[in-house]
Structures are given as structure tokens and as C-alpha cells.
Write an enzyme that holds these catalytic residues in place. Structure first.
Site, PDB file in Angstrom:
ATOM      1  N   TYR A   1       9.230  -7.552  -0.839  1.00 34.30           N
ATOM      2  CA  TYR A   1       9.310  -6.091  -0.779  1.00 34.30           C
ATOM      3  C   TYR A   1       7.999  -5.383  -1.084  1.00 34.30           C
ATOM      4  O   TYR A   1       7.915  -4.176  -0.963  1.00 34.30           O
ATOM      5  CB  TYR A   1      10.398  -5.601  -1.747  1.00 34.30           C
ATOM      6  CG  TYR A   1      11.687  -6.330  -1.527  1.00 34.30           C
ATOM      7  CD1 TYR A   1      12.454  -6.062  -0.398  1.00 34.30           C
ATOM      8  CD2 TYR A   1      12.114  -7.332  -2.386  1.00 34.30           C
ATOM      9  CE1 TYR A   1      13.623  -6.764  -0.145  1.00 34.30           C
ATOM     10  CE2 TYR A   1      13.284  -8.038  -2.142  1.00 34.30           C
ATOM     11  CZ  TYR A   1      14.027  -7.742  -1.018  1.00 34.30           C
ATOM     12  OH  TYR A   1      15.176  -8.441  -0.760  1.00 34.30           O
ATOM     13  N   GLY A   2       6.988  -6.115  -1.515  1.00 32.72           N
ATOM     14  CA  GLY A   2       5.732  -5.459  -1.839  1.00 32.72           C
ATOM     15  C   GLY A   2       4.835  -6.341  -2.686  1.00 32.72           C
ATOM     16  O   GLY A   2       5.002  -7.553  -2.736  1.00 32.72           O
ATOM     17  N   VAL A   3       3.889  -5.696  -3.352  1.00 35.43           N
ATOM     18  CA  VAL A   3       2.890  -6.426  -4.140  1.00 35.43           C
ATOM     19  C   VAL A   3       3.243  -6.325  -5.622  1.00 35.43           C
ATOM     20  O   VAL A   3       3.676  -5.275  -6.098  1.00 35.43           O
ATOM     21  CB  VAL A   3       1.480  -5.837  -3.897  1.00 35.43           C
ATOM     22  CG1 VAL A   3       0.420  -6.658  -4.625  1.00 35.43           C
ATOM     23  CG2 VAL A   3       1.175  -5.799  -2.400  1.00 35.43           C
ATOM     24  N   VAL A   4       3.056  -7.438  -6.340  1.00 41.20           N
ATOM     25  CA  VAL A   4       3.368  -7.471  -7.771  1.00 41.20           C
ATOM     26  C   VAL A   4       2.073  -7.556  -8.575  1.00 41.20           C
ATOM     27  O   VAL A   4       1.196  -8.367  -8.273  1.00 41.20           O
ATOM     28  CB  VAL A   4       4.270  -8.676  -8.129  1.00 41.20           C
ATOM     29  CG1 VAL A   4       4.729  -8.598  -9.574  1.00 41.20           C
ATOM     30  CG2 VAL A   4       5.476  -8.739  -7.199  1.00 41.20           C
TER      31      VAL A   4
ATOM     32  N   ILE B   1      -0.614 -10.487  -9.021  1.00 44.67           N
ATOM     33  CA  ILE B   1      -0.106 -11.837  -9.316  1.00 44.67           C
ATOM     34  C   ILE B   1       0.801 -12.367  -8.215  1.00 44.67           C
ATOM     35  O   ILE B   1       1.240 -13.507  -8.264  1.00 44.67           O
ATOM     36  CB  ILE B   1       0.638 -11.893 -10.679  1.00 44.67           C
ATOM     37  CG1 ILE B   1       1.749 -10.832 -10.749  1.00 44.67           C
ATOM     38  CG2 ILE B   1      -0.324 -11.759 -11.841  1.00 44.67           C
ATOM     39  CD1 ILE B   1       2.644 -10.954 -11.981  1.00 44.67           C
ATOM     40  N   GLY B   2       1.080 -11.540  -7.228  1.00 41.43           N
ATOM     41  CA  GLY B   2       1.924 -12.057  -6.148  1.00 41.43           C
ATOM     42  C   GLY B   2       2.231 -11.027  -5.092  1.00 41.43           C
ATOM     43  O   GLY B   2       2.044  -9.828  -5.293  1.00 41.43           O
TER      44      GLY B   2
ATOM     45  N   ASP C   1      19.509 -12.744  -2.261  1.00 41.47           N
ATOM     46  CA  ASP C   1      18.245 -13.415  -1.918  1.00 41.47           C
ATOM     47  C   ASP C   1      17.837 -14.375  -3.034  1.00 41.47           C
ATOM     48  O   ASP C   1      16.677 -14.417  -3.436  1.00 41.47           O
ATOM     49  CB  ASP C   1      17.167 -12.350  -1.671  1.00 41.47           C
ATOM     50  CG  ASP C   1      15.921 -12.916  -0.985  1.00 41.47           C
ATOM     51  OD1 ASP C   1      16.027 -13.977  -0.331  1.00 41.47           O
ATOM     52  OD2 ASP C   1      14.845 -12.309  -1.107  1.00 41.47           O
TER      53      ASP C   1
END
Length: 288
Positions: free
Chosen positions: A15-18, A10-11, A125
Site C-alpha cells: 500500500y505504500g512506503v514504510v 525500511i520497506g 492478506d
């Protein structure tokens, strides 16, 4: 990882892949697979320590971290899943949010921030993409503390530059003294964006970002910001701008709203309002 199935990407974040996934009971979660810089070295103990702090954050306006799965090569964070983020909502709400909605979201954002600042946890952030919203109008802050756990990257892994739009001027000028004030600056930028519907300072580089801030809020000097000249990236040849009237760049924000925003967007971090003080502001005492 065996507990989760039906992985759907989904995204891709800083920091990485969700992924969206379900457990064996049909409950939905967001799985964040963290990219590790040097895979052969495993996960730094400092990162594990920071993540363990996040597991202790329990507040209705902070996305819950349910589980941490780490093997030698991989780190997966299991978060609660929400349908939408503030950026997507702002993309479809031309001209900004209704004032009652903006106020509700700001109140919830400050509640979550105050809770974390009380525990000496900074976000570092904050941006609309990190503020998740559900159908009940609840706002929850995502990725709390990850910037500290993994270091603030200058670029996303997809080679997209990390947005500078919500970064405080003291940080842009090289200050290494991170404190709660950097989050308050970001909250102010998000507040203005909810009201206007567009980012207040959409810079394309660090230098451009600073100039956009100065063009609106005025160029700082040692009178209105003591010690500003000592910051590593301070330039005595900065173009000198006078501050603009707040009403000229904020549409439809009342007097007390402008007063609150002006206290968040102080150039000098030592003059910025705290989250706790902001929650006591007259803006939240009025009825819309």
C-alpha cells in the site's frame, strides 16, 4: 508529521512506503505513507472509516495503530515498530522453526485472528511478511484490514505481483463471498511453512496456484465441495488429482498438528475450522 524525525525507509509494501521514525520523546514508530490512486480526488470516506475501525483494535498480537495523519493529498498511518518479520526469520532458519517456536507463533497468530474475527474484521492478506516479531518472541499481525480499506491490489506498486501463495482456492476460483475462512486458509499455509521452512504452495500464477493446491490436497468435486461447480473460474476439465498423505509433505509435525492443519486447509471454505475452534485444539494442549 512535525512530531516525527529521523525518517529511514525500511520497506515498500502493498500500500505504500514504510519508514522508521522517532518522536520527540525518542520513541520509535513505523510510519506507513499510503499511496493514493487518484491524488486529485483525496482520500475516500470509506477508507477513513475502515482505518478508524483499525484504531479500535487493541490486542497484544496485533500491531498497534497509534495515529492517522491525513491531509487532502496524503495519508500516513503511525504504527508501533517491531524489529523483524516472520519471512526474514524463516529465510535464516533452514528446515523450518523448532516445533515449540512454531506452536507459540501459531497460537499467537490465532489469538490475534480470533479477536479480529469476533469484531468482523478480516485481514485478507495474511503472509509471513505481515507477521512481525520482537526479541521476546512475541508475534504481532500487521496491516490488519488494510486490504479492505484500500482494495486488494493485483500488483504491488513496484510492479511485483502480490503473492498468491496464501490465497484460498475459493478466492482463486472467483468467489466474491469473503469471510473469515479466507484468513484461516492463509494461517494454514503459514503454519505449514513454519514447520517445513518453505512455502507449501509457491504458485507463479492463479492457474498454477490452483494446480499446486490440487496436486497436494486433491481436485475438488461437488461431492467433497458442494457448489464448487458454480464458482466463476471453476473448470470441469481441471486435471483430477488424488490427495496426498499429509505425512508425505510435512516434516516433523505430530499427529495432532497434522489434524489441526488438515482442518485449516479444507478446500471447501464451509468446512474450515474457525480461529476460536483452532485455539481449543488438542495440538495446543500438549507439551513439546
Amino acid at each position: 508529521m512535525e512530531k516525527y524525525h529521523g525518517l529511514e525507509k525500511i520497506g515498500e509494501g502493498t500500500y505504500g512506503v514504510v519508514y522508521k521514525a522517532q518522536n520527540n520523546y525518542g520513541e520509535t514508530f513505523a510510519l506507513k505513507k499510503i499511496r493514493l490512486e487518484k491524488e486529485d480526488e483525496g482520500i475516500p470516506s470509506t477508507t477513513i472509516r475502515e482505518i478508524s475501525i483499525l484504531k479500535e483494535l487493541k490486542h497484544s498480537n496485533i500491531v498497534k495503530l497509534y495515529d492517522v495523519i491525513h491531509t487532502k493529498k496524503r495519508l500516513v498511518l503511525v504504527f508501533e515498530h517491531l524489529d523483524q518479520d516472520l519471512k526474514k526469520l524463516l529465510d535464516v532458519c533452514e528446515g523450518g522453526l523448532e516445533s515449540v517456536t512454531a506452536k507459540s507463533f501459531l497460537l499467537q497468530l490465532l489469538n490475534g485472528i480470533a479477536y479480529c474475527h469476533d469484531r468482523r474484521v478480516l485481514h485478507r492478506d495474511l503472509k509471513p511478511q505481515n507477521l512481525l516479531i520482537n526479541r521476546e518472541g512475541e508475534l504481532k499481525i500487521a496491516d490488519f484490514g488494510l486490504a479492505r480499506a484500500f482494495g486488494i491490489p493485483v500488483r504491488k506498486y513496484t510492479h511485483e505481483v502480490v503473492t498468491l501463495w496464501y490465497r484460498a482456492p475459493d478466492v482463486l476460483m472467483g468467489s466474491k463471498k469473503y469471510s473469515t475462512t479466507i484468513d484461516i486458509w492463509s494461517v494454514g499455509c503459514i503454519f505449514a511453512e513454519m514447520v517445513n521452512g518453505t512455502p507449501l504452495f509457491p504458485g507463479v500464477s492463479e492457474a498454477d496456484q490452483l494446480m499446486r493446491i490440487f496436486r497436494i490436497l486433491g481436485t475438488p468435486n461437488s461431492k467433497n465441495w458442494p457448489n464448487v461447480t458454480e464458482l466463476p473460474k471453476y473448470d470441469p476439465n481441471f486435471t483430477v488429482y488424488e490427495p496426498l498423505p499429509w505425512e508425505s509433505f510435512l516434516k516433523g509435525l505430530d499427529e495432532s498438528g497434522i489434524d489441526l492443519l488438515s482442518k485449516m486447509l479444507k478446500l471447501d471454505p464451509n468446512q474450515r475450522i474457525t480461529a476460536k475452534q483452532a485455539l481449543e485444539h488438542a495440538y495446543f494442549k500438549e507439551n513439546n
